[in-house]
Design an enzyme around this catalytic site. Structure first.
Site, short mmCIF file in Angstrom:
data_model
loop_
_atom_site.label_atom_id
_atom_site.label_comp_id
_atom_site.label_asym_id
_atom_site.label_seq_id
_atom_site.Cartn_x
_atom_site.Cartn_y
_atom_site.Cartn_z
N CYS A 186 0.81 -1.22 0.00
CA CYS A 186 0.00 0.00 0.00
C CYS A 186 0.85 1.27 0.00
CB CYS A 186 -0.94 0.00 1.20
SG CYS A 186 -2.05 -1.42 1.24
N HIS A 245 -3.73 7.21 2.11
CA HIS A 245 -4.05 5.86 1.65
C HIS A 245 -5.45 5.51 2.11
CE1 HIS A 245 -4.06 1.67 0.86
NE2 HIS A 245 -3.86 1.30 2.10
N ASN A 258 -10.07 -0.46 -0.35
CA ASN A 258 -8.61 -0.34 -0.30
C ASN A 258 -8.03 -0.91 -1.60
OD1 ASN A 258 -5.87 -0.55 0.17
ND2 ASN A 258 -6.07 -1.51 2.18
#
Length: 321
Positions: free
Chosen positions: A114, A248, A278
């Site tokens: 990520c 994020h 996500n």
């Protein structure tokens, strides 16, 4: 005059299929209420068989090039941040290069999950400032649906597929436009808290995402607040100077807790996790592109990017658009 990596264009791409929490609940032991309460997620996009990390990345790259007014032949550097490459090798960046029809250039992947897009931006920034290329495509692209265990509701509800891209160009500037600072971190002793239980040199299989959610949450809030403080101090800024934070998009609770810890109002935080879930390395450039295209982020704005991922890895960047 100072040479900097200037943001010239942004782009994004999402798979055709959009899945709501209610639709997901038809195949997984979960509910819309359970997912929204714990994550803030309402929808995610899931790639079809003909949609891959490379094809999504190339679509996002085309839109970023168009926004920048450049052609594939202008690009001297392509970096793809991904944890879900099309193949173990070659690099997905070379497949994106081929799909774009870009000629000989530097092309490689970065794997920091990520945090990958932040790592890729930092590498591209250094390479542009030292003359390795004039124009760079930095892409975050993921097809996490391929590595989810659809029987594990603690992970499969969290992720989606997508891609985001930026064009960065080396320019000599007299003002403070461009990437002003980046900060990167990793702490490998926590690698078993968020990982995939497979790989070519261990199991010979792709594996599935595994996560210790409580520990990830705790470390994320602490580490992200700390790295944001670091990168702002590097350029002599405070929270009051920031126009936008593009975090994020992992979990709304993490985003809210990090903003609160820094004293940042919610109306200065770009939030897309409800629509996309996500998307790992794609989440920051995807959210950035949407905020640029809908007019929230404008030329001259001071923007901070941040992310944390498996490893743990984490990082932040500050740039003047």
């Amino acid at each position: 005059m100072t040479r900097r990596a200037i943001l010239k264009g942004t782009g994004s791409a999402l798979p055709r299929t959009r899945v709501s929490n209610a639709e997901l609940a038809e195949r997984v032991d979960t509910s819309d209420e359970w997912i929204v309460e714990r994550t803030g997620i309402r929808f995610r996009h899931i790639a079809e068989p003909d949609e891959t990390t490379a094809t999504l990345g190339a679509d996002a790259a085309r839109r970023a090039l168009e926004a920048a007014g450049l052609q594939p032949a202008d690009i001297g550097l392509i970096i793809v941040a991904t944890a879900t490459p099309d193949n173990t090798f070659p690099a997905s960046a070379t497949k994106v290069q081929a799909l774009l029809g870009a000629p000989d250039c530097i092309a490689f992947d970065v794997a920091a999950v990520c945090s990958g897009f932040l790592y890729a931006v930092s590498v591209a920034d250094a390479m542009l400032r030292t003359g390795a290329a004039r124009h760079a495509l930095v892409i975050g692209s993921e097809t996490f649906s391929r590595i989810l265990d659809w029987n594990d509701r603690t992970t499969c509800v969290l992720f989606g597929d997508g891609a985001g891209a930026v064009v960065l160009s080396a320019e000599d500037v007299a003002d403070d436009r461009g990437v002003l600072a980046t900060r990167l971190h990793a702490e490998g002793r926590y690698c078993d808290m968020l990982y995939v239980d497979g790989g070519p040199s261990t199991t010979g299989t792709v594996g599935h995402v595994r996560m210790q959610g409580r520990e990830v949450f705790r470390h994320a809030v602490t580490n992200l607040a700390a790295v944001l403080g670091e990168v702002m101090r590097d350029v002599g800024l405070s929270a009051d100077d920031i126009d936008w934070v593009v975090p994020h998009q992992a979990n709304k609770r993490i985003i809210d807790a990090t903003a609160k810890k820094l004293g940042l109002p919610a109306d200065r935080v770009v939030l897309t996790v409800d629509q996309h879930a996500n998307t790992s390395a794609a989440s920051v450039p995807l959210a950035l592109d949407l905020a640029v295209r809908d007019g929230r982020i404008k030329r001259g704005d001071l923007v901070v990017l941040e992310a944390m991922g498996g490893g743990f890895t984490w990082g932040a960047a500050v740039l003047r658009v």
